[in-house]
Design a protein around this motif. Structure first.
Motif, PDB file in Angstrom:
ATOM      1  N   GLU A   1     -70.517  70.684 -56.432  1.00 37.80           N
ATOM      2  CA  GLU A   1     -70.309  72.064 -56.866  1.00 37.80           C
ATOM      3  C   GLU A   1     -68.891  72.593 -56.618  1.00 37.80           C
ATOM      4  O   GLU A   1     -68.702  73.673 -56.036  1.00 37.80           O
ATOM      5  CB  GLU A   1     -71.356  72.978 -56.219  1.00 37.80           C
ATOM      6  N   PRO A   2     -67.860  71.875 -57.069  1.00 43.32           N
ATOM      7  CA  PRO A   2     -66.486  72.366 -56.906  1.00 43.32           C
ATOM      8  C   PRO A   2     -66.179  73.551 -57.815  1.00 43.32           C
ATOM      9  O   PRO A   2     -65.102  74.139 -57.726  1.00 43.32           O
ATOM     10  CB  PRO A   2     -65.639  71.149 -57.297  1.00 43.32           C
ATOM     11  N   TYR A   3     -67.124  73.887 -58.683  1.00 43.85           N
ATOM     12  CA  TYR A   3     -66.941  74.990 -59.624  1.00 43.85           C
ATOM     13  C   TYR A   3     -67.261  76.348 -59.001  1.00 43.85           C
ATOM     14  O   TYR A   3     -67.140  77.382 -59.647  1.00 43.85           O
ATOM     15  CB  TYR A   3     -67.835  74.779 -60.851  1.00 43.85           C
ATOM     16  N   ARG A   4     -67.695  76.363 -57.747  1.00 49.82           N
ATOM     17  CA  ARG A   4     -68.007  77.627 -57.072  1.00 49.82           C
ATOM     18  C   ARG A   4     -66.790  78.140 -56.303  1.00 49.82           C
ATOM     19  O   ARG A   4     -66.019  77.363 -55.752  1.00 49.82           O
ATOM     20  CB  ARG A   4     -69.170  77.442 -56.095  1.00 49.82           C
ATOM     21  N   TYR A   5     -66.638  79.472 -56.240  1.00 57.30           N
ATOM     22  CA  TYR A   5     -65.578  80.052 -55.412  1.00 57.30           C
ATOM     23  C   TYR A   5     -65.811  79.685 -53.949  1.00 57.30           C
ATOM     24  O   TYR A   5     -64.888  79.309 -53.232  1.00 57.30           O
ATOM     25  CB  TYR A   5     -65.560  81.581 -55.535  1.00 57.30           C
ATOM     26  N   ALA A   6     -67.047  79.851 -53.499  1.00 59.66           N
ATOM     27  CA  ALA A   6     -67.418  79.490 -52.129  1.00 59.66           C
ATOM     28  C   ALA A   6     -68.196  78.182 -52.201  1.00 59.66           C
ATOM     29  O   ALA A   6     -69.389  78.168 -52.526  1.00 59.66           O
ATOM     30  CB  ALA A   6     -68.268  80.590 -51.492  1.00 59.66           C
ATOM     31  N   ALA A   7     -67.512  77.088 -51.931  1.00 61.13           N
ATOM     32  CA  ALA A   7     -68.125  75.772 -52.090  1.00 61.13           C
ATOM     33  C   ALA A   7     -69.245  75.557 -51.082  1.00 61.13           C
ATOM     34  O   ALA A   7     -69.300  76.192 -50.027  1.00 61.13           O
ATOM     35  CB  ALA A   7     -67.060  74.686 -51.916  1.00 61.13           C
ATOM     36  N   ILE A   8     -70.150  74.637 -51.424  1.00 58.38           N
ATOM     37  CA  ILE A   8     -71.195  74.227 -50.487  1.00 58.38           C
ATOM     38  C   ILE A   8     -70.543  73.729 -49.206  1.00 58.38           C
ATOM     39  O   ILE A   8     -69.518  73.045 -49.233  1.00 58.38           O
ATOM     40  CB  ILE A   8     -72.051  73.113 -51.117  1.00 58.38           C
ATOM     41  N   GLY A   9     -71.140  74.068 -48.064  1.00 61.32           N
ATOM     42  CA  GLY A   9     -70.603  73.624 -46.785  1.00 61.32           C
ATOM     43  C   GLY A   9     -71.212  72.305 -46.347  1.00 61.32           C
ATOM     44  O   GLY A   9     -70.646  71.237 -46.562  1.00 61.32           O
ATOM     45  N   ILE A  10     -72.394  72.363 -45.748  1.00 58.89           N
ATOM     46  CA  ILE A  10     -73.069  71.165 -45.256  1.00 58.89           C
ATOM     47  C   ILE A  10     -74.170  70.765 -46.224  1.00 58.89           C
ATOM     48  O   ILE A  10     -75.030  71.581 -46.577  1.00 58.89           O
ATOM     49  CB  ILE A  10     -73.675  71.411 -43.856  1.00 58.89           C
ATOM     50  N   THR A  11     -74.135  69.528 -46.666  1.00 55.44           N
ATOM     51  CA  THR A  11     -75.196  68.996 -47.519  1.00 55.44           C
ATOM     52  C   THR A  11     -76.239  68.302 -46.652  1.00 55.44           C
ATOM     53  O   THR A  11     -75.900  67.525 -45.751  1.00 55.44           O
ATOM     54  CB  THR A  11     -74.634  68.002 -48.547  1.00 55.44           C
ATOM     55  N   VAL A  12     -77.498  68.618 -46.926  1.00 62.07           N
ATOM     56  CA  VAL A  12     -78.626  67.985 -46.241  1.00 62.07           C
ATOM     57  C   VAL A  12     -79.271  67.041 -47.249  1.00 62.07           C
ATOM     58  O   VAL A  12     -79.803  67.476 -48.267  1.00 62.07           O
ATOM     59  CB  VAL A  12     -79.645  69.030 -45.748  1.00 62.07           C
ATOM     60  N   PHE A  13     -79.204  65.748 -46.968  1.00 65.86           N
ATOM     61  CA  PHE A  13     -79.639  64.700 -47.904  1.00 65.86           C
ATOM     62  C   PHE A  13     -80.782  63.934 -47.252  1.00 65.86           C
ATOM     63  O   PHE A  13     -80.608  63.347 -46.177  1.00 65.86           O
ATOM     64  CB  PHE A  13     -78.441  63.786 -48.184  1.00 65.86           C
ATOM     65  N   GLN A  14     -81.961  63.968 -47.873  1.00 64.10           N
ATOM     66  CA  GLN A  14     -83.146  63.358 -47.276  1.00 64.10           C
ATOM     67  C   GLN A  14     -83.773  62.356 -48.241  1.00 64.10           C
ATOM     68  O   GLN A  14     -84.050  62.699 -49.393  1.00 64.10           O
ATOM     69  CB  GLN A  14     -84.181  64.430 -46.932  1.00 64.10           C
ATOM     70  N   VAL A  15     -83.998  61.147 -47.765  1.00 63.93           N
ATOM     71  CA  VAL A  15     -84.602  60.109 -48.601  1.00 63.93           C
ATOM     72  C   VAL A  15     -86.122  60.163 -48.454  1.00 63.93           C
ATOM     73  O   VAL A  15     -86.657  59.986 -47.357  1.00 63.93           O
ATOM     74  CB  VAL A  15     -84.082  58.709 -48.210  1.00 63.93           C
ATOM     75  N   LEU A  16     -86.797  60.421 -49.569  1.00 61.82           N
ATOM     76  CA  LEU A  16     -88.258  60.402 -49.580  1.00 61.82           C
ATOM     77  C   LEU A  16     -88.770  59.017 -49.965  1.00 61.82           C
ATOM     78  O   LEU A  16     -89.715  58.501 -49.371  1.00 61.82           O
ATOM     79  CB  LEU A  16     -88.799  61.437 -50.573  1.00 61.82           C
ATOM     80  N   ARG A  17     -88.112  58.446 -50.979  1.00 64.07           N
ATOM     81  CA  ARG A  17     -88.528  57.125 -51.460  1.00 64.07           C
ATOM     82  C   ARG A  17     -87.286  56.403 -51.977  1.00 64.07           C
ATOM     83  O   ARG A  17     -86.716  56.801 -52.996  1.00 64.07           O
ATOM     84  CB  ARG A  17     -89.572  57.281 -52.567  1.00 64.07           C
ATOM     85  N   PRO A  18     -86.826  55.365 -51.285  1.00 63.36           N
ATOM     86  CA  PRO A  18     -85.625  54.657 -51.732  1.00 63.36           C
ATOM     87  C   PRO A  18     -85.942  53.727 -52.899  1.00 63.36           C
ATOM     88  O   PRO A  18     -87.109  53.441 -53.188  1.00 63.36           O
ATOM     89  CB  PRO A  18     -85.222  53.858 -50.495  1.00 63.36           C
ATOM     90  N   SER A  19     -84.904  53.273 -53.557  1.00 63.53           N
ATOM     91  CA  SER A  19     -85.070  52.264 -54.596  1.00 63.53           C
ATOM     92  C   SER A  19     -85.144  50.890 -53.941  1.00 63.53           C
ATOM     93  O   SER A  19     -84.515  50.646 -52.908  1.00 63.53           O
ATOM     94  CB  SER A  19     -83.889  52.313 -55.566  1.00 63.53           C
ATOM     95  N   SER A  20     -85.909  50.011 -54.529  1.00 57.94           N
ATOM     96  CA  SER A  20     -85.982  48.647 -53.996  1.00 57.94           C
ATOM     97  C   SER A  20     -84.860  47.779 -54.540  1.00 57.94           C
ATOM     98  O   SER A  20     -84.693  46.639 -54.123  1.00 57.94           O
ATOM     99  CB  SER A  20     -87.337  48.017 -54.356  1.00 57.94           C
ATOM    100  N   ASN A  21     -84.075  48.340 -55.475  1.00 56.12           N
ATOM    101  CA  ASN A  21     -83.008  47.558 -56.095  1.00 56.12           C
ATOM    102  C   ASN A  21     -81.812  48.460 -56.382  1.00 56.12           C
ATOM    103  O   ASN A  21     -81.642  48.967 -57.484  1.00 56.12           O
ATOM    104  CB  ASN A  21     -83.516  46.908 -57.384  1.00 56.12           C
TER     105      ASN A  21
END
Length: 397
Positions: A202-222
Motif C-alpha cells: 500500500e505505497p499509495y497511501r499518505y499514511a503507509a501501513i506500519g506493521i504487517t501481521v502475516f499468518q499462515v493458515l494453510r501452506p502450499s505443498s509446492n
C-alpha cells in the motif's frame, strides 16, 4: 539504589545553565527555559496528559534559575517568582540533550542480507501471551531487524486476533483482515499463484501501513515460500554504489496509486493516490523509511530533465532489491507467521502450484505508532530507560 548513571554527584549553576555531574562522570547542562517549560508540578501539568497550566508565552526567554539543590533522588529548582520545580534524576538523565546522550538514545537498526537465514529472529506467541518479557523481546526484534518469525500461532481465522494483539491495535483499512488465496477474479496480485517480487504494501497511501501481521493458515505443498528483503540494507547499497541516485530518490516524489473496484471484504469502491519519495531520511540524515513497490508506480510527474535520471535511479534500486544476495527465503508452516515493518521490509513469495484445499494466509496491520506504544508500555515496567529511546518513524520521517 540508583545506578551511577542515575545518581547525581553535584549540582551547580554555570553561565546561567543548570550543570549536573553524575556518578559515572557524565556532565549534563540544561537551559533554564527548557527546565521551566518542563516543570510537571500539579499547577504546570504534564505533556503526557496534555493538561497543562503553563504556556510558553508566559515564560521569559531569558529566565534565570534562583537556586538548585539535590533533593532525594532528584533536583529542586527555585525560580525568581518563588515557584519550585522538582525533577527526578532518572528523568533528567534520560532527557539530557548532550551530543553523547542524544546519540545514545538513537536506535541503531541491524542491517542484514541472505546470510541471516541461519539466525533469524524467532518468538513464540504462546510464550509472549504468558510472559510480558517474551512479548517485549519479540517487539524489540521487530524494531531492530524489521521482522520476527512467530511460531505457536493459531492456524484458523477465528483466533487471528491473538497474533494481531501481540503488536497492538488492528488498523482498519479497506482490506480488513484479508485472506490471500487464489481467486477466479483477481484485483489483488496476492491472489495469484505466480512469484511476487519484493515490495512494500500500500505505497499509495499518505499514511503507509506500519506493521504487517502475516499468518499462515494453510501452506502450499509446492512453493509459496515467503521472501524478505531489508529495504534499509538495499538503500545502503544504493548510496554506496550510486550516491547521486540515492540523493535523487530521497527528494523526488514518486506517484503510486491503486483503484479498488469494490470486491474486497468491505465492498466499497476506492481510488488511492500518493506522491512521496521512495526513501525517507530522519533529521540526522539516516534512512528511517522506504516505500518501494515497482508495480504501483504511476506516470512520473517530474521536470523533463529529471525523467531519465529518476528512471535510472529507480532501475538501479530495483536491481539491488531483486538481487538474490539480499533475499531471505522462509518456508512457513501452518500456525507460523511474521510480524514485519512494512516501512522497512519488502516482502514477496515464490510461485506455487494450485491445489485443493488451496494455500491460504491472513494479512492484517497495526499502525507503527500503535506498535511503538505497545513496546513503550512493556518497557515502562520491564526496562524503563528503553522507553525513552528515539524510534524510527518510518515514512513520517
Amino acid at each position: 539504589m540508583l545506578s551511577a548513571r542515575h545518581s547525581i554527584r553535584s549540582v551547580a549553576i554555570e553561565n546561567g545553565l543548570l550543570v549536573l555531574t553524575w556518578e559515572d562522570s557524565h556532565e549534563s547542562r540544561f537551559h533554564p527555559i527548557w527546565l521551566r517549560h518542563q516543570c510537571w508540578c500539579p499547577d504546570c501539568g504534564t505533556p503526557e496528559t496534555g493538561v497543562r497550566g503553563i504556556r510558553l508565552h508566559h515564560i521569559d526567554e531569558g529566565i534565570s534559575i534562583e537556586s538548585a539543590v539535590v533533593e532525594g533522588n532528584g533536583v529542586q529548582v527555585t525560580w525568581p517568582d518563588g515557584h519550585r520545580s522538582e525533577y527526578a534524576a532518572r528523568w533528567l538523565r534520560n532527557h539530557c540533550y548532550s551530543d553523547a546522550e542524544r546519540a545514545r538514545r538513537q536506535v541503531q537498526p541491524v542491517l542484514w542480507d541472505r546470510t541471516l537465514s541461519s539466525d533469524i529472529p524467532v518468538g513464540s506467541l504462546i510464550e509472549a501471551e504468558a510472559d510480558p518479557a517474551a512479548r517485549l523481546k519479540i517487539l524489540e526484534m521487530v524494531r531492530d531487524y524489521g521482522f520476527c518469525k512467530i511460531v505457536d500461532a493459531p492456524a484458523n481465522r477465528e483466533e487471528s486476533q491473538r497474533m494481531i494483539r501481540l503488536a497492538g491495535a488492528q488498523r482498519q483499512t479497506h482490506f480488513g483482515t484479508y485472506t490471500l488465496k487464489k481467486k477466479t477474479t483477481v484485483t489483488n496480485v496476492g491472489d495469484t499463484t505466480g512469484p511476487l517480487d519484493p515490495h512494500v504494501d500500500e505505497p499509495y497511501r499518505y499514511a503507509a501501513i506500519g506493521i504487517t501481521v502475516f499468518q499462515v493458515l494453510r501452506p502450499s505443498s509446492n512453493g509459496g515460500a515467503s521472501t524478505l528483503v531489508d529495504g534499509f540494507e538495499a538503500a545502503r547499497h544504493l548510496k554506496e554504489q550510486w550516491p547521486e541516485d540515492f540523493e535523487l530518490l530521497c527528494k523526488t516524489p514518486i506517484t503510486c496509486q491503486r483503484f479498488d473496484p469494490g470486491d474486497n471484504s468491505h465492498g466499497n469502491m476506492r481510488w488511492y493516490k500518493s506522491r512521496l519519495p521512495v526513501i525517507r531520511l530522519d533529521d540526522r540524515g539516516k534512512v528511517c523509511g522506504v516505500r518501494m513497490n515497482e508495480r504501483q508506480i504511476s506516470p512520473l510527474d517530474v521536470p523533463a530533465d529529471q525523467v531519465v535520471p529518476v528512471y535510472r535511479a529507480l532501475k538501479r534500486l530495483f536491481e539491488i532489491l531483486y538481487s538474490e544476495d539480499l533475499r531471505l527465503t522462509l518456508n512457513l508452516k501452518a500456525g507460523e507467521g511474521l510480524l514485519f515493518d512494512n516501512q522497512r521490509l519488502l516482502h514477496g513469495r515464490t510461485g506455487f502450484t494450485p491445489e485443493t484445499p488451496p494455500r491460504a494466509v491472513l494479512t492484517s496491520s497495526v499502525d507503527l505508532d500503535d506498535f511503538h506504544s505497545s513496546m513503550r508500555l512493556l518497557q515502562r515496567d520491564l526496562d524503563p530507560d528503553a522507553m525513552h529511546l528515539e524510534l524510527q518513524q518510518g515514512m513520517a520521517g
